[in-house]
Scaffold this motif. Structure first.
Motif, PDB file in Angstrom:
ATOM      1  N   ASP A 111      -3.478   7.231   5.984  1.00  0.00           N
ATOM      2  CA  ASP A 111      -2.698   8.315   6.575  1.00  0.00           C
ATOM      3  C   ASP A 111      -1.508   7.705   7.315  1.00  0.00           C
ATOM      4  O   ASP A 111      -1.675   6.765   8.098  1.00  0.00           O
ATOM      5  CB  ASP A 111      -3.589   9.095   7.555  1.00  0.00           C
ATOM      6  N   LEU A 112      -0.308   8.245   7.096  1.00  0.00           N
ATOM      7  CA  LEU A 112       0.904   7.684   7.700  1.00  0.00           C
ATOM      8  C   LEU A 112       1.306   8.380   9.001  1.00  0.00           C
ATOM      9  O   LEU A 112       2.343   8.034   9.585  1.00  0.00           O
ATOM     10  CB  LEU A 112       2.065   7.742   6.711  1.00  0.00           C
ATOM     11  N   ASP A 113       0.524   9.340   9.452  1.00  0.00           N
ATOM     12  CA  ASP A 113       0.816  10.027  10.711  1.00  0.00           C
ATOM     13  C   ASP A 113       0.083   9.312  11.844  1.00  0.00           C
ATOM     14  O   ASP A 113      -1.150   9.345  11.903  1.00  0.00           O
ATOM     15  CB  ASP A 113       0.364  11.483  10.630  1.00  0.00           C
ATOM     16  N   PRO A 114       0.789   8.647  12.753  1.00  0.00           N
ATOM     17  CA  PRO A 114       0.102   7.893  13.810  1.00  0.00           C
ATOM     18  C   PRO A 114      -0.704   8.766  14.763  1.00  0.00           C
ATOM     19  O   PRO A 114      -1.589   8.267  15.455  1.00  0.00           O
ATOM     20  CB  PRO A 114       1.253   7.193  14.545  1.00  0.00           C
ATOM     21  N   ARG A 115      -0.418  10.062  14.801  1.00  0.00           N
ATOM     22  CA  ARG A 115      -1.170  10.976  15.675  1.00  0.00           C
ATOM     23  C   ARG A 115      -2.363  11.587  14.975  1.00  0.00           C
ATOM     24  O   ARG A 115      -3.125  12.347  15.575  1.00  0.00           O
ATOM     25  CB  ARG A 115      -0.257  12.082  16.182  1.00  0.00           C
ATOM     26  N   SER A 116      -2.547  11.271  13.713  1.00  0.00           N
ATOM     27  CA  SER A 116      -3.651  11.834  12.935  1.00  0.00           C
ATOM     28  C   SER A 116      -4.999  11.388  13.484  1.00  0.00           C
ATOM     29  O   SER A 116      -5.142  10.281  14.020  1.00  0.00           O
ATOM     30  CB  SER A 116      -3.526  11.392  11.474  1.00  0.00           C
ATOM     31  N   ARG A 221      -5.236   2.007  23.793  1.00  0.00           N
ATOM     32  CA  ARG A 221      -4.408   2.489  24.894  1.00  0.00           C
ATOM     33  C   ARG A 221      -3.314   3.434  24.388  1.00  0.00           C
ATOM     34  O   ARG A 221      -2.128   3.165  24.517  1.00  0.00           O
ATOM     35  CB  ARG A 221      -3.786   1.298  25.642  1.00  0.00           C
ATOM     36  N   PRO A 222      -3.705   4.562  23.812  1.00  0.00           N
ATOM     37  CA  PRO A 222      -2.716   5.470  23.222  1.00  0.00           C
ATOM     38  C   PRO A 222      -1.702   6.018  24.225  1.00  0.00           C
ATOM     39  O   PRO A 222      -0.581   6.374  23.836  1.00  0.00           O
ATOM     40  CB  PRO A 222      -3.572   6.587  22.626  1.00  0.00           C
ATOM     41  N   ASP A 223      -2.065   6.095  25.494  1.00  0.00           N
ATOM     42  CA  ASP A 223      -1.127   6.608  26.492  1.00  0.00           C
ATOM     43  C   ASP A 223      -0.043   5.593  26.848  1.00  0.00           C
ATOM     44  O   ASP A 223       0.921   5.932  27.548  1.00  0.00           O
ATOM     45  CB  ASP A 223      -1.876   7.013  27.771  1.00  0.00           C
ATOM     46  N   ASP A 224      -0.212   4.349  26.396  1.00  0.00           N
ATOM     47  CA  ASP A 224       0.740   3.288  26.728  1.00  0.00           C
ATOM     48  C   ASP A 224       1.605   2.882  25.541  1.00  0.00           C
ATOM     49  O   ASP A 224       2.201   1.805  25.544  1.00  0.00           O
ATOM     50  CB  ASP A 224      -0.005   2.066  27.275  1.00  0.00           C
ATOM     51  N   VAL A 225       1.648   3.730  24.518  1.00  0.00           N
ATOM     52  CA  VAL A 225       2.550   3.482  23.392  1.00  0.00           C
ATOM     53  C   VAL A 225       3.514   4.654  23.249  1.00  0.00           C
ATOM     54  O   VAL A 225       3.234   5.777  23.677  1.00  0.00           O
ATOM     55  CB  VAL A 225       1.797   3.255  22.062  1.00  0.00           C
ATOM     56  N   THR A 226       4.661   4.354  22.667  1.00  0.00           N
ATOM     57  CA  THR A 226       5.650   5.381  22.353  1.00  0.00           C
ATOM     58  C   THR A 226       5.777   5.472  20.843  1.00  0.00           C
ATOM     59  O   THR A 226       5.812   4.450  20.156  1.00  0.00           O
ATOM     60  CB  THR A 226       7.016   5.038  22.970  1.00  0.00           C
ATOM     61  N   ILE A 227       5.813   6.701  20.346  1.00  0.00           N
ATOM     62  CA  ILE A 227       6.010   6.945  18.920  1.00  0.00           C
ATOM     63  C   ILE A 227       7.425   7.476  18.736  1.00  0.00           C
ATOM     64  O   ILE A 227       7.761   8.564  19.214  1.00  0.00           O
ATOM     65  CB  ILE A 227       4.973   7.948  18.370  1.00  0.00           C
ATOM     66  N   TYR A 228       8.256   6.687  18.101  1.00  0.00           N
ATOM     67  CA  TYR A 228       9.639   7.073  17.847  1.00  0.00           C
ATOM     68  C   TYR A 228       9.727   7.724  16.478  1.00  0.00           C
ATOM     69  O   TYR A 228       9.291   7.154  15.481  1.00  0.00           O
ATOM     70  CB  TYR A 228      10.549   5.849  17.898  1.00  0.00           C
ATOM     71  N   GLY A 229      10.329   8.924  16.428  1.00  0.00           N
ATOM     72  CA  GLY A 229      10.467   9.616  15.157  1.00  0.00           C
ATOM     73  C   GLY A 229       9.328  10.589  14.925  1.00  0.00           C
ATOM     74  O   GLY A 229       8.561  10.932  15.830  1.00  0.00           O
ATOM     75  N   ASP A 230       9.204  11.027  13.686  1.00  0.00           N
ATOM     76  CA  ASP A 230       8.161  11.995  13.319  1.00  0.00           C
ATOM     77  C   ASP A 230       7.672  11.678  11.911  1.00  0.00           C
ATOM     78  O   ASP A 230       8.320  10.929  11.171  1.00  0.00           O
ATOM     79  CB  ASP A 230       8.715  13.422  13.393  1.00  0.00           C
ATOM     80  N   PRO A 231       6.506  12.226  11.537  1.00  0.00           N
ATOM     81  CA  PRO A 231       5.928  11.866  10.233  1.00  0.00           C
ATOM     82  C   PRO A 231       6.816  12.185   9.033  1.00  0.00           C
ATOM     83  O   PRO A 231       6.740  11.509   8.014  1.00  0.00           O
ATOM     84  CB  PRO A 231       4.635  12.685  10.192  1.00  0.00           C
ATOM     85  N   SER A 232       7.675  13.192   9.149  1.00  0.00           N
ATOM     86  CA  SER A 232       8.485  13.573   7.987  1.00  0.00           C
ATOM     87  C   SER A 232       9.658  12.634   7.753  1.00  0.00           C
ATOM     88  O   SER A 232      10.138  12.497   6.620  1.00  0.00           O
ATOM     89  CB  SER A 232       9.000  15.011   8.149  1.00  0.00           C
ATOM     90  N   THR A 238       5.219   1.539  19.164  1.00  0.00           N
ATOM     91  CA  THR A 238       5.324   0.297  19.928  1.00  0.00           C
ATOM     92  C   THR A 238       4.860   0.536  21.351  1.00  0.00           C
ATOM     93  O   THR A 238       4.925   1.664  21.858  1.00  0.00           O
ATOM     94  CB  THR A 238       6.782  -0.212  19.933  1.00  0.00           C
ATOM     95  N   PRO A 239       4.331  -0.494  22.023  1.00  0.00           N
ATOM     96  CA  PRO A 239       4.032  -0.361  23.443  1.00  0.00           C
ATOM     97  C   PRO A 239       5.272   0.144  24.186  1.00  0.00           C
ATOM     98  O   PRO A 239       6.399  -0.240  23.874  1.00  0.00           O
ATOM     99  CB  PRO A 239       3.668  -1.787  23.871  1.00  0.00           C
ATOM    100  N   THR A 240       5.055   1.034  25.129  1.00  0.00           N
ATOM    101  CA  THR A 240       6.155   1.708  25.824  1.00  0.00           C
ATOM    102  C   THR A 240       6.963   0.758  26.686  1.00  0.00           C
ATOM    103  O   THR A 240       6.385   0.014  27.493  1.00  0.00           O
ATOM    104  CB  THR A 240       5.599   2.850  26.703  1.00  0.00           C
ATOM    105  N   PRO A 241       8.288   0.747  26.528  1.00  0.00           N
ATOM    106  CA  PRO A 241       9.125  -0.141  27.341  1.00  0.00           C
ATOM    107  C   PRO A 241       9.113   0.263  28.811  1.00  0.00           C
ATOM    108  O   PRO A 241       8.820   1.411  29.138  1.00  0.00           O
ATOM    109  CB  PRO A 241      10.518   0.005  26.722  1.00  0.00           C
ATOM    110  N   PRO A 242       9.439  -0.653  29.715  1.00  0.00           N
ATOM    111  CA  PRO A 242       9.291  -0.422  31.151  1.00  0.00           C
ATOM    112  C   PRO A 242      10.046   0.794  31.687  1.00  0.00           C
ATOM    113  O   PRO A 242       9.575   1.457  32.584  1.00  0.00           O
ATOM    114  CB  PRO A 242       9.846  -1.710  31.777  1.00  0.00           C
ATOM    115  N   SER A 243      11.210   1.104  31.127  1.00  0.00           N
ATOM    116  CA  SER A 243      12.020   2.171  31.680  1.00  0.00           C
ATOM    117  C   SER A 243      11.544   3.555  31.289  1.00  0.00           C
ATOM    118  O   SER A 243      11.992   4.559  31.827  1.00  0.00           O
ATOM    119  CB  SER A 243      13.479   2.023  31.231  1.00  0.00           C
ATOM    120  N   ASN A 244      10.614   3.622  30.303  1.00  0.00           N
ATOM    121  CA  ASN A 244      10.144   4.929  29.834  1.00  0.00           C
ATOM    122  C   ASN A 244       9.040   5.460  30.729  1.00  0.00           C
ATOM    123  O   ASN A 244       8.331   4.713  31.367  1.00  0.00           O
ATOM    124  CB  ASN A 244       9.643   4.825  28.395  1.00  0.00           C
TER     125      ASN A 244
END
Length: 244
Positions: A111-116, A221-232, A238-244
């Protein structure tokens, strides 16, 4: 459950790094692979059941030109660290048919959806961005071969990366690589190297280990990653950068 990392070459003539970490964070496999069949054969023992496969390559490419939305968003956060992503679009020969990464993920039925909620997923990851966050870097490590980078610099930077990865034994979740024979051979090859070509042989498997750790990190640690973009249009995790 296994967490695999694939530092994927865009073409089958260049080596691809492959690594696998188990649910406890122990490195179980690390090597260089060749064509798609070789990659799939190396991963086969670990991806028949629940797994997360982190691939350093675009997995969803639908835009005919320019950059994908996820790349634009990631670049906004990581460009200052010298960790911007290269653009991917179907106008490039590598991605005219969707790309090698997508083909491999289809072959593994991931599955290519990281939130799946699927127990079998693929994540598109970017080791340079991940390393900035995980290792607290102000700039990416300069271990990749480029014009004006001489052998001593490349070797020093690759050894720094090795040290950072080995230091993840104390991270949450931990990564344990020191007792793996493949890892020991890789790191010794870097220390004993005298030519750039020898370093290049080690780069991809080492990057693959970092990819595998990102798969483990994102799962634990799903709360400590950022998902850029969307499945479509394509997601980069990637792990969330400090400023986020």
């Amino acid at each position: 459950m296994y967490f695999a990392g694939v530092d994927l070459a865009w073409g089958e003539r260049n080596p691809t790094g492959v690594a696998v970490v188990d649910t406890g964070g122990s490195l179980r496999h690390v090597a260089a692979a060749g064509d798609d069949a070789d990659i799939l054969a190396q991963l086969a023992p670990y991806v028949t059941g629940p797994c997360v496969v982190a691939v350093d390559a675009p997995l969803v490419v639908t835009n005919p030109t320019g950059t994908r939305p996820g790349e634009t968003l990631l670049n906004r956060d990581f460009r200052r660290f010298h960790a911007g992503a290269y653009p991917a679009n179907t106008g490039l020969a590598w991605f005219a048919d969707g790309g090698r990464g997508a083909r491999l993920c289809r072959a593994m039925d991931l599955d290519l959806d990281p939130r799946s909620a699927s127990p079998r997923k693929a994540l598109e990851v970017f080791p340079h961005a991940a390393g900035v966050v995980l290792f607290g870097l102000e700039r990416t490590l300069k271990y990749k071969h480029k014009t004006r980078r001489d052998f001593p610099q490349l070797q020093t930077e690759l050894l720094r990366l090795i040290g950072y990865i080995e230091g993840l034994r104390n991270a949450s979740p931990p990564l344990r690589v020191d007792s793996d024979d493949g890892w020991c051979q890789l790191t010794e090859s870097v220390r004993a190297a005298t030519r750039k070509s020898q370093l290049r042989k080690a780069e991809d498997p080492i990057d693959a280990v970092l990819c595998a750790y990102v798969a483990l990190f994102a799962t634990r640690r799903p709360d400590d990653v950022t998902i850029y973009g969307d499945p479509s249009t394509g997601c980069i995790v990637t792990p969330t950068p400090p400023s986020n």
